[in-house]
Design a protein around this motif. Structure first.
Motif, PDB file in Angstrom:
ATOM      1  N   THR A 248       0.976  -1.323  -0.074  1.00 57.99           N
ATOM      2  CA  THR A 248      -0.021   0.193   0.036  1.00 57.99           C
ATOM      3  C   THR A 248       0.894   1.202  -0.130  1.00 57.99           C
ATOM      4  N   SER A 249       0.308   2.355  -0.479  1.00 52.55           N
ATOM      5  CA  SER A 249       1.151   3.444  -0.603  1.00 52.55           C
ATOM      6  C   SER A 249       1.347   3.981   0.915  1.00 52.55           C
ATOM      7  N   GLY A 250       2.525   4.875   0.893  1.00 58.07           N
ATOM      8  CA  GLY A 250       3.048   5.125   2.237  1.00 58.07           C
ATOM      9  C   GLY A 250       2.192   6.146   2.909  1.00 58.07           C
ATOM     10  N   ALA A 251       1.393   6.951   2.171  1.00 50.32           N
ATOM     11  CA  ALA A 251       0.212   8.094   2.751  1.00 50.32           C
ATOM     12  C   ALA A 251      -0.748   7.248   3.347  1.00 50.32           C
ATOM     13  N   SER A 252      -1.373   6.213   2.688  1.00 48.36           N
ATOM     14  CA  SER A 252      -2.309   5.438   3.400  1.00 48.36           C
ATOM     15  C   SER A 252      -1.943   4.770   4.633  1.00 48.36           C
ATOM     16  N   ARG A 253      -0.682   4.297   4.773  1.00 50.11           N
ATOM     17  CA  ARG A 253      -0.489   3.516   5.989  1.00 50.11           C
ATOM     18  C   ARG A 253      -0.021   4.644   7.030  1.00 50.11           C
ATOM     19  N   ALA A 254       0.480   5.678   6.757  1.00 44.41           N
ATOM     20  CA  ALA A 254       0.996   6.781   7.615  1.00 44.41           C
ATOM     21  C   ALA A 254      -0.097   7.654   8.450  1.00 44.41           C
ATOM     22  N   ALA A 255      -1.249   7.705   7.280  1.00 47.81           N
ATOM     23  CA  ALA A 255      -2.251   8.637   7.918  1.00 47.81           C
ATOM     24  C   ALA A 255      -3.065   7.806   8.816  1.00 47.81           C
ATOM     25  N   THR A 256      -3.479   8.369  10.038  1.00 52.27           N
ATOM     26  CA  THR A 256      -4.286   7.777  10.920  1.00 52.27           C
ATOM     27  C   THR A 256      -5.578   8.711  11.373  1.00 52.27           C
ATOM     28  N   PRO A 257      -6.663   8.280  10.984  1.00 52.86           N
ATOM     29  CA  PRO A 257      -7.707   9.432  11.204  1.00 52.86           C
ATOM     30  C   PRO A 257      -7.900   9.386  12.771  1.00 52.86           C
ATOM     31  N   ALA A 258      -8.772  10.360  12.952  1.00 51.44           N
ATOM     32  CA  ALA A 258      -9.248  10.255  14.325  1.00 51.44           C
ATOM     33  C   ALA A 258     -10.513   9.492  14.631  1.00 51.44           C
ATOM     34  N   LEU A 259     -11.456   9.171  13.516  1.00 48.36           N
ATOM     35  CA  LEU A 259     -12.420   8.064  13.763  1.00 48.36           C
ATOM     36  C   LEU A 259     -11.932   6.548  13.341  1.00 48.36           C
ATOM     37  N   PRO A 260     -11.998   5.755  14.138  1.00 46.75           N
ATOM     38  CA  PRO A 260     -11.595   4.335  13.821  1.00 46.75           C
ATOM     39  C   PRO A 260     -12.024   3.857  12.904  1.00 46.75           C
ATOM     40  N   TRP A 261     -13.319   3.850  12.571  1.00 50.38           N
ATOM     41  CA  TRP A 261     -13.996   3.206  11.565  1.00 50.38           C
ATOM     42  C   TRP A 261     -13.409   3.947  10.135  1.00 50.38           C
ATOM     43  N   ARG A 262     -13.205   5.012  10.063  1.00 45.25           N
ATOM     44  CA  ARG A 262     -12.691   5.701   8.887  1.00 45.25           C
ATOM     45  C   ARG A 262     -11.004   5.240   8.630  1.00 45.25           C
ATOM     46  N   HIS A 263     -10.330   4.797   9.822  1.00 42.97           N
ATOM     47  CA  HIS A 263      -9.112   4.214   9.475  1.00 42.97           C
ATOM     48  C   HIS A 263      -9.178   3.039   9.195  1.00 42.97           C
ATOM     49  N   THR A 264     -10.272   2.076   9.366  1.00 40.16           N
ATOM     50  CA  THR A 264     -10.414   0.504   9.100  1.00 40.16           C
ATOM     51  C   THR A 264     -10.816   0.561   7.595  1.00 40.16           C
ATOM     52  N   GLY A 265     -11.735   1.651   7.134  1.00 42.47           N
ATOM     53  CA  GLY A 265     -12.105   1.718   5.689  1.00 42.47           C
ATOM     54  C   GLY A 265     -10.865   2.189   4.910  1.00 42.47           C
ATOM     55  N   ARG A 266     -10.282   3.271   5.209  1.00 44.25           N
ATOM     56  CA  ARG A 266      -9.051   3.564   4.488  1.00 44.25           C
ATOM     57  C   ARG A 266      -7.965   2.388   4.645  1.00 44.25           C
ATOM     58  N   HIS A 267      -7.873   1.495   5.309  1.00 42.45           N
ATOM     59  CA  HIS A 267      -7.050   0.438   5.341  1.00 42.45           C
ATOM     60  C   HIS A 267      -7.604  -0.536   4.325  1.00 42.45           C
ATOM     61  N   ARG A 268      -8.696  -1.024   4.307  1.00 42.73           N
ATOM     62  CA  ARG A 268      -9.310  -1.677   3.407  1.00 42.73           C
ATOM     63  C   ARG A 268      -9.212  -1.340   2.085  1.00 42.73           C
ATOM     64  N   VAL A 269      -9.538   0.044   1.813  1.00 45.63           N
ATOM     65  CA  VAL A 269      -9.336   0.477   0.436  1.00 45.63           C
ATOM     66  C   VAL A 269      -7.735   0.210  -0.258  1.00 45.63           C
ATOM     67  N   GLY A 270      -6.942   0.764   0.815  1.00 50.88           N
ATOM     68  CA  GLY A 270      -5.585   0.651   0.345  1.00 50.88           C
ATOM     69  C   GLY A 270      -5.095  -0.952   0.144  1.00 50.88           C
ATOM     70  N   ARG A 271      -5.690  -1.745   1.144  1.00 55.53           N
ATOM     71  CA  ARG A 271      -5.196  -3.177   0.783  1.00 55.53           C
ATOM     72  C   ARG A 271      -5.872  -3.441  -0.453  1.00 55.53           C
ATOM     73  N   ASP A 272      -7.106  -3.130  -1.031  1.00 57.86           N
ATOM     74  CA  ASP A 272      -7.617  -3.601  -2.237  1.00 57.86           C
ATOM     75  C   ASP A 272      -6.904  -3.375  -3.246  1.00 57.86           C
ATOM     76  N   ALA A 273      -6.411  -1.783  -3.292  1.00 54.72           N
ATOM     77  CA  ALA A 273      -5.526  -1.298  -4.342  1.00 54.72           C
ATOM     78  C   ALA A 273      -4.102  -2.037  -4.387  1.00 54.72           C
ATOM     79  N   ALA A 274      -3.714  -2.447  -3.377  1.00 58.00           N
ATOM     80  CA  ALA A 274      -2.155  -3.233  -3.416  1.00 58.00           C
ATOM     81  C   ALA A 274      -2.721  -4.623  -3.904  1.00 58.00           C
ATOM     82  N   ALA A 275      -3.750  -5.141  -3.493  1.00 59.68           N
ATOM     83  CA  ALA A 275      -4.052  -6.674  -4.248  1.00 59.68           C
ATOM     84  C   ALA A 275      -4.292  -6.453  -5.651  1.00 59.68           C
ATOM     85  N   ALA A 276      -4.933  -5.185  -6.198  1.00 65.84           N
ATOM     86  CA  ALA A 276      -5.018  -5.006  -7.805  1.00 65.84           C
ATOM     87  C   ALA A 276      -3.806  -5.063  -8.271  1.00 65.84           C
ATOM     88  N   VAL A 277      -2.950  -4.122  -7.812  1.00 70.37           N
ATOM     89  CA  VAL A 277      -1.378  -3.865  -8.180  1.00 70.37           C
ATOM     90  C   VAL A 277      -0.756  -5.164  -8.451  1.00 70.37           C
TER      91      VAL A 277
END
Length: 336
Positions: A248-277
């Motif tokens: 996953t991109s460094g920005a998606s891994r380094a960013a830590t949103p204040a809301l935990p569910w937003r962090h989980t959703g962003r991690h899932r999006v980054g994981r799906d993008a890495a899987a596609a790559v």
């Protein structure tokens, strides 16, 4: 075409490839930065000891202390063991000595201590941390350290039977695929026992349907030959696995949103993008290897699970039911 011109075209090709492609750069006198640091630290320590204790300690006693220390520093910096620098080997040995030798599988919970009435000798077993967290339906592996990976299973080809021109073409195509990699890739070559009984039974079952009696007899003889070959010798088949990674991109891994569910959703999006790559890189690798005449396929979830199970338990025999036409089967010889 003249003989001289033909010899010029089919001249033997020689390519030098270092055995350790990850070896560090040599900085001075064939020494790396790590080796120079160890030697400089040893020299500085010896100089400090000499200047500090020379007025207080007799010179022979000071030399008796400095010579072993200097020798240990030089050996740690220069010597190697099993292809590894001796200082790294010592650190790895100490780390292995301090870690727990027994590991058990846990469901994300720590190992429970024994009851008070049980007198246990030694340390508690440590939880087994597998490098793969989960396997997706498309075959992508979610790695524990972050990112995903895809396993490609390939066959082999008879490189030595090709002419020098064909070998040069194969090396050029393989080199272009290696140069196209923009992420780490691992190539694993392993030998597995092969079972030819399935192929012999298949030939014997379909032999009566052949139109000619001579073909039926030849098929029966070939099936008997395969049965005897598997019974008298331990046959091995070579399997090649290629692991393509995607992070996953460094920005998606380094960013830590204040809301935990937003962090989980962003991690899932980054994981799906890495899987596609990773899947796209695997498809490109399959196309490049197919151009070489090597059969290749990206493993799905079921095949990837089987490959990981065989890697985690190499001592258990995993017989291959059959072999493809392009697979190379060899005979294992025991040394006496």
């Amino acid at each position: 075409m003249s003989t001289r011109h033909q010899q010029h075209i089919e001249a033997p090709m020689s390519v030098k490839i270092p055995a350790d492609v990850d070896q560090p750069d040599k900085i001075l006198y064939g020494l790396t930065t790590r080796q120079l640091g160890i030697l400089a630290g040893t020299a500085a320590t010896g100089m400090w000891v000499f200047l500090t204790f020379s007025p207080l300690v007799p010179f022979p006693a000071l030399v008796a202390v400095l010579v072993p220390v200097t020798a240990i520093g030089i050996v740690l910096a220069v010597a190697r063991h099993n292809g590894m620098n001796l200082d790294r080997y010592v650190l790895a040995a100490l780390r292995h000595w301090r870690t727990t030798k027994e590991r058990v599988t846990t469901a994300g919970t720590p190992v429970q201590p024994p009851p008070a009435w049980c007198r246990m000798r030694g340390e508690l077993p440590a939880p087994l941390r597998l490098p793969v967290r989960a396997i997706r339906q498309d075959g992508a592996l979610e790695v524990a350290e972050g990112g995903v990976a895809v396993i490609i299973r390939t066959g082999t080809l008879a490189f030595g039977l090709r002419t020098s021109g064909e070998q040069a073409g194969l090396v050029a195509v393989f080199g272009r695929w290696l140069n196209s990699l923009d992420a780490p890739a691992q190539i694993l070559v392993q030998a597995r026992p092969v079972d030819l009984t399935g192929l012999a039974e298949h030939i014997s079952r379909h032999a009566p349907a052949l139109p000619d009696p001579e073909l039926e007899r030849a098929a029966g003889e070939h099936a008997a030959f395969l049965t005897d070959l598997g019974a008298e010798h331990e046959l091995l088949i070579r399997q090649v696995l290629i692991v393509i990674t995607g992070h996953t991109s460094g920005a998606s891994r380094a960013a830590t949103p204040a809301l935990p569910w937003r962090h989980t959703g962003r991690h899932r999006v980054g994981r799906d993008a890495a899987a596609a790559v990773a899947m796209r890189r695997a498809e490109e690798a399959v196309q490049s290897l197919t151009a070489l005449g090597v059969p290749a396929e990206a493993l799905d979830a079921k095949s990837a699970t089987a490959a990981l199970g065989e890697a985690l338990s190499p001592s258990e025999p995993h017989l291959v039911d059959n072999s493809l036409l392009n697979d190379v089967i060899i005979h294992q010889q025991e040394a006496f």
